[in-house]
Design a protein around this motif. Sequence first.
Motif, PDB file in Angstrom:
ATOM      1  N   GLY A  43       2.121  -3.683  -0.942  1.00  0.00           N
ATOM      2  CA  GLY A  43       2.068  -2.241  -1.150  1.00  0.00           C
ATOM      3  C   GLY A  43       2.228  -1.464   0.142  1.00  0.00           C
ATOM      4  O   GLY A  43       2.930  -0.441   0.198  1.00  0.00           O
ATOM      5  N   LEU A  44       1.597  -1.940   1.209  1.00  0.00           N
ATOM      6  CA  LEU A  44       1.742  -1.272   2.501  1.00  0.00           C
ATOM      7  C   LEU A  44       3.182  -1.368   3.008  1.00  0.00           C
ATOM      8  O   LEU A  44       3.733  -0.391   3.534  1.00  0.00           O
ATOM      9  CB  LEU A  44       0.791  -1.901   3.521  1.00  0.00           C
ATOM     10  N   GLN A  45       3.789  -2.536   2.848  1.00  0.00           N
ATOM     11  CA  GLN A  45       5.154  -2.735   3.337  1.00  0.00           C
ATOM     12  C   GLN A  45       6.148  -1.855   2.580  1.00  0.00           C
ATOM     13  O   GLN A  45       6.997  -1.184   3.185  1.00  0.00           O
ATOM     14  CB  GLN A  45       5.556  -4.213   3.183  1.00  0.00           C
ATOM     15  N   LEU A  46       6.055  -1.861   1.251  1.00  0.00           N
ATOM     16  CA  LEU A  46       7.011  -1.107   0.453  1.00  0.00           C
ATOM     17  C   LEU A  46       6.756   0.395   0.510  1.00  0.00           C
ATOM     18  O   LEU A  46       7.693   1.194   0.448  1.00  0.00           O
ATOM     19  CB  LEU A  46       6.954  -1.588  -1.008  1.00  0.00           C
ATOM     20  N   GLY A  47       5.500   0.776   0.628  1.00  0.00           N
ATOM     21  CA  GLY A  47       5.183   2.194   0.597  1.00  0.00           C
ATOM     22  C   GLY A  47       5.412   2.916   1.911  1.00  0.00           C
ATOM     23  O   GLY A  47       5.902   4.053   1.935  1.00  0.00           O
ATOM     24  N   TRP A  48       5.077   2.270   3.021  1.00  0.00           N
ATOM     25  CA  TRP A  48       5.147   2.962   4.299  1.00  0.00           C
ATOM     26  C   TRP A  48       5.963   2.217   5.348  1.00  0.00           C
ATOM     27  O   TRP A  48       6.313   2.791   6.372  1.00  0.00           O
ATOM     28  CB  TRP A  48       3.726   3.189   4.846  1.00  0.00           C
ATOM     29  N   ASP A  52       5.221   1.403  10.501  1.00  0.00           N
ATOM     30  CA  ASP A  52       4.439   2.636  10.454  1.00  0.00           C
ATOM     31  C   ASP A  52       3.164   2.480  11.289  1.00  0.00           C
ATOM     32  O   ASP A  52       2.492   1.443  11.247  1.00  0.00           O
ATOM     33  CB  ASP A  52       4.080   2.965   9.008  1.00  0.00           C
TER      34      ASP A  52
END
Length: 252
Positions: A43-48, A52
């Motif tokens: 989720g962190l990779q795809l979202g931001w 980042d």
Amino acid sequence: MFTLFASLLFCLLCFALTRLPATVPLSRKVLAGLLLGGLFGLGLQLGWGADDAGVQQTLEWVNIVGGGYVSLLKVVMMPLVFTSILSAINKLEQAQSLGKISAVLIGSMLTLVMIAGVVGMSITHLSGLTATGLLSHGSDAAALQQSMSTIDSAQTLPALLLSLVPTNFAADMAGSRGLSVIGVVIFTVLAGVALLQMKAEHPEAGARAAVAIDTLQLWVMKMVRVVIALTPLWRDGADCPSGGPLSAERDP
């Protein structure tokens, strides 16, 4: 703010793992932790994105849990190997059995090292990894260069066999080289031979040493249980075969 929110979410996921029913086996809890951690990272990779600044700060805080646990496993591994082998030798009634046991043990360790090497080389070849790539992703440069120099200095079979012989037990206990485990095993076998000879020639001193070794092995096993109890946190010792990872009433 993003780092705080993501860190709180990670803490909630960890708390959710601790609230799993006590009847759930430890293996399923570990699998659940892997899945939740993978989804959190994805989720962190795809979202931001991985670059980042907020994601990087979040991973630094998350690494306190993951990296800290791995470090605890590393710190108990060498004492566990040393005390377990020495305790097993201490219980031998005949020294003649030690040679066969030692050959099987060292042979198994070398086989595992060979398998790990083949798997590592295969993955490296298929994925195109290089030492430069490892260094650029934050790997320990000093440790990597030391490993490469060790490989370069052991190009022949005699040199490789000679590198298995320990020269500094304290350094091997600290895991300073790639073959530290084998060095600890060889030193422990040497210590075991001396222990059996001492028990035969000096029964009183040998008996005291045997008691000290059993006590040390029990102590190390208790430390190991403390660390294993974090995989993941369980309640009431439901997953511990002997009634709880911190139980002082039962032998390991």
